[in-house]
Motif scaffolding. Structure first.
Motif: not given
Length: 407
Positions: A284, A287-288, A292
């Motif tokens: 996670h 990905k989070d 980014k």
């Protein structure tokens, strides 16, 4: 006979004689060429209709053509025989016209500056062009070769050489720039690759550490339960053997001992296994957060501390509309949003009371992001626990209010 092409060529069509006819002045021409000259000639006499006057194309003397026309002129049999023999021989060394079969290139076209055959001048695309014979054209071009050399050595070619050097210099500069950019690309991606490899190893190390912690946490409990299970199997086997005992006294003694051991085994305290979860999850996080993040900021990302924490409990369902509203309100609380609001409030208050310098203002976002990444993980865990407690308390309160109103 390889050098007789010029002598075998008609001076009108500049091609090999075809059906050669002799004029009274002893000059020979092709019959078709004489027909064309007669048709174009206006020098005929109305006083002598039986004779057609003609000016010889070679000697320019006036000759008379019989009334029967060129058919009545004598044939040059000697020349015709020579031409037939010449045409039977192999003339591979003689350059012939590519447009007219077996016609030698023996005339020089002054307009197009190229060798042509007689048919090219009479029926071809060079009809009407100024011409010169081969030897005369050779002599004239030989005499003017000095002028051609002057044209090839004037200032224009000096400019060409300077332009070549200038282009080479520009080409060398561009190639140098490209090579520098290539080195910069290789260096940049090597550094980026090293950074990514370092981050990967750091994350794998953290995962190995939590895996070791899991083994230390669960292996003793599993071994303890295995021993209890082995003792259970041993008692089951012992029970089977006791059932085969035929002596009442021995049977009762063994059964009593077996009961005591079973009672003692069941009284052993079992480990309290609570549901746990791994927090934060690396998948996670990648990905989070990591996906980014800008490439240039990857080296500033902190390696998280992974822990085993009690598994979060979902709030029990509240009764009625009030329970749903309270649950939705509490679940809508975003820990990160609250933290960001708090930090922005602090920065705003500081800026109002004490203006910051431009350097501090530029550096503030970087320090704030690092600060948030540092405390986000632990803060979210504690805040989520508080939210769970508040949610459960609110549900109990709503249940109590519902019971009071029902009375």
């Amino acid at each position: 006979m390889h050098h007789f092409e010029e002598e075998l060529t008609c001076s009108i069509c500049y091609s090999i004689f075809e059906d050669p006819r002799v004029l009274p002045c002893s000059h020979t021409f092709c019959r078709n060429c004489l027909e064309g000259v007669i048709q174009l000639s206006s020098n005929f006499s109305i006083w002598r209709p039986l004779r057609v006057p003609l000016k010889c194309p070679n000697c320019r003397s006036i000759v008379e053509i019989p009334a029967a026309g060129t058919e009545a002129l004598p044939i040059n049999f000697a020349l015709k025989a020579i031409i037939e023999k010449y045409q039977q021989e192999d003339h591979s060394d003689v350059t012939t016209c590519s447009e007219h079969y077996r016609q030698p290139l023996n005339v020089y076209c002054l307009l197009d500056r190229k060798l042509v055959c007689g048919h090219c001048l009479t029926i071809g695309k060079h009809n009407g062009h100024p011409i010169d014979d081969l030897h005369s054209a050779y002599r004239k071009e030989k005499e003017t070769s000095g002028k051609l050399l002057e044209q090839l050595t004037d200032k224009h070619w000096t400019d060409v050489c300077l332009l070549i050097e200038k282009l080479k210099e520009q080409k060398s500069q561009c190639e140098s720039i490209v090579q520098e950019d290539k080195k910069a690309v290789v260096q940049y991606f090597r550094k980026l690759s090293d950074t990514l490899e370092h981050k990967k190893q750091a994350l794998l190390t953290v995962l190995d550490e939590i895996n070791t912690h899991i083994l230390e946490e669960y292996e003793p409990l599993i071994e303890k339960l295995k021993k209890i299970r082995e003792e259970q199997l041993e008692l089951m086997s012992l029970n089977t053997s006791v059932q085969k005992e035929e002596s009442p006294l021995l049977f009762l003694e063994k059964v009593n001992d077996l009961h005591q051991r079973v009672r003692a085994l069941k009284q052993k305290q079992l480990p309290d296994v609570k549901p746990v979860e791994i927090h934060p999850r690396i998948g996670h996080l990648l990905k989070d957060v990591w996906s980014k993040t800008e490439i240039g900021q990857i080296n500033k990302l902190l390696t998280p501390k992974i822990k085993l924490i009690p598994k979060r409990k979902l709030c029990s369902k509240g009764r009625g509309k009030e329970g749903r509203q309270s649950r939705e309100f509490l679940q809508a609380v975003n820990p990160l949003a609250g933290l960001l609001l708090f930090v922005l409030l602090v920065v705003t208050v500081i800026s109002l009371h004490k203006p910051a310098s431009s350097v501090v203002i530029k550096a503030t976002p970087a320090y704030v992001s690092e600060f948030l990444l540092l405390i986000y993980q632990d803060f979210c865990t504690h805040l989520q626990n508080i939210v769970d407690v508040l949610c459960q308390t609110c549900n109990l309160l709503m249940e109590f209010v519902g019971r009071m109103t029902s009375l």
